[in-house]
Design a protein around this motif. Structure first.
Motif, PDB file in Angstrom:
ATOM      1  N   VAL A   1     -28.788   0.671 -13.410  1.00 30.48           N
ATOM      2  CA  VAL A   1     -27.725   1.175 -12.532  1.00 30.48           C
ATOM      3  C   VAL A   1     -26.693   0.079 -12.279  1.00 30.48           C
ATOM      4  O   VAL A   1     -25.486   0.290 -12.467  1.00 30.48           O
ATOM      5  CB  VAL A   1     -28.322   1.695 -11.198  1.00 30.48           C
ATOM      6  N   ASN A   2     -27.141  -1.112 -11.884  1.00 31.15           N
ATOM      7  CA  ASN A   2     -26.215  -2.183 -11.492  1.00 31.15           C
ATOM      8  C   ASN A   2     -25.463  -2.805 -12.663  1.00 31.15           C
ATOM      9  O   ASN A   2     -24.269  -3.090 -12.547  1.00 31.15           O
ATOM     10  CB  ASN A   2     -26.964  -3.287 -10.733  1.00 31.15           C
ATOM     11  N   LEU A   3     -26.134  -3.041 -13.770  1.00 31.41           N
ATOM     12  CA  LEU A   3     -25.497  -3.725 -14.896  1.00 31.41           C
ATOM     13  C   LEU A   3     -24.856  -2.776 -15.899  1.00 31.41           C
ATOM     14  O   LEU A   3     -23.865  -3.127 -16.541  1.00 31.41           O
ATOM     15  CB  LEU A   3     -26.517  -4.615 -15.623  1.00 31.41           C
ATOM     16  N   LEU A   4     -25.431  -1.585 -16.054  1.00 36.47           N
ATOM     17  CA  LEU A   4     -24.954  -0.664 -17.085  1.00 36.47           C
ATOM     18  C   LEU A   4     -24.272   0.580 -16.527  1.00 36.47           C
ATOM     19  O   LEU A   4     -23.811   1.427 -17.284  1.00 36.47           O
ATOM     20  CB  LEU A   4     -26.118  -0.245 -17.993  1.00 36.47           C
ATOM     21  N   GLY A   5     -24.236   0.698 -15.204  1.00 35.14           N
ATOM     22  CA  GLY A   5     -23.560   1.841 -14.608  1.00 35.14           C
ATOM     23  C   GLY A   5     -24.252   3.165 -14.852  1.00 35.14           C
ATOM     24  O   GLY A   5     -23.616   4.222 -14.809  1.00 35.14           O
TER      25      GLY A   5
END
Length: 162
Positions: free
Chosen positions: A58-62
């Motif tokens: 979620v945080n790095l790859l959206g």
């Protein structure tokens, strides 16, 4: 780990000046390692990211958090989003995303499988599921997924550029 160097070198030749990047989960960097073995890899391999947890996807790859939670981060949609994000983050022609299970767990109904996707020019061109029997566990499953994905990638490159 025994690499099929012929497949890797054919990928390098087929890529020519095209570039590739990866977003991996279940393979934990196997694809990054394998692609780094291309002769003159710096010409073709832009890099990769290993996002093993839901939070990092979620945080790095959206990756959409609701989709990730609903699928335990293992679905064709998740891998397609990972492939597109790898391509975007590294400004690469091709992106490869992969997520799945290397050990049988309740969430996988005690089966071994992974989804992978390949994007080209920010369009998904392959989205498939790999199923393994239980003779492949842990590192063996990770390696087998990586090998299967590279064979599929080579096939796609041959169709596009030969």
């Amino acid at each position: 780990m025994e690499l099929d160097k012929e497949v890797i070198q054919r990928i390098g030749k087929l890529l020519d000046r095209k570039t590739v990047a990866t977003a991996e989960s279940v393979t934990a960097g196997q694809l990054q390692f394998m692609l780094s073995q291309i002769e003159n890899a710096a010409v073709n391999f832009k890099g990769g990211i290993t996002a093993y947890t839901l939070e990092e996807k979620v945080n790095l790859l959206g990756i959409d958090e609701d989709e990730a939670r609903a699928s335990d981060c293992v679905s064709s949609q998740i891998t397609e989003d990972m492939a597109l994000q790898a391509s975007h983050l590294f400004n690469a022609d091709f992106g490869i995303g992969v997520t799945g299970y290397a050990t049988p767990v309740e969430e996988s109904h005690f089966k071994l499988y992974a989804y992978f996707a390949i994007s080209y020019n920010m369009q998904i061109i392959v989205s498939e599921k790999i199923e393994l029997n239980k003779s492949f566990l842990g590192a063996k499953a990770q390696q087998k997924y990586g090998e299967n994905i590279l064979v599929a990638f080579e096939s796609i490159l041959a169709k596009l550029f030969e």
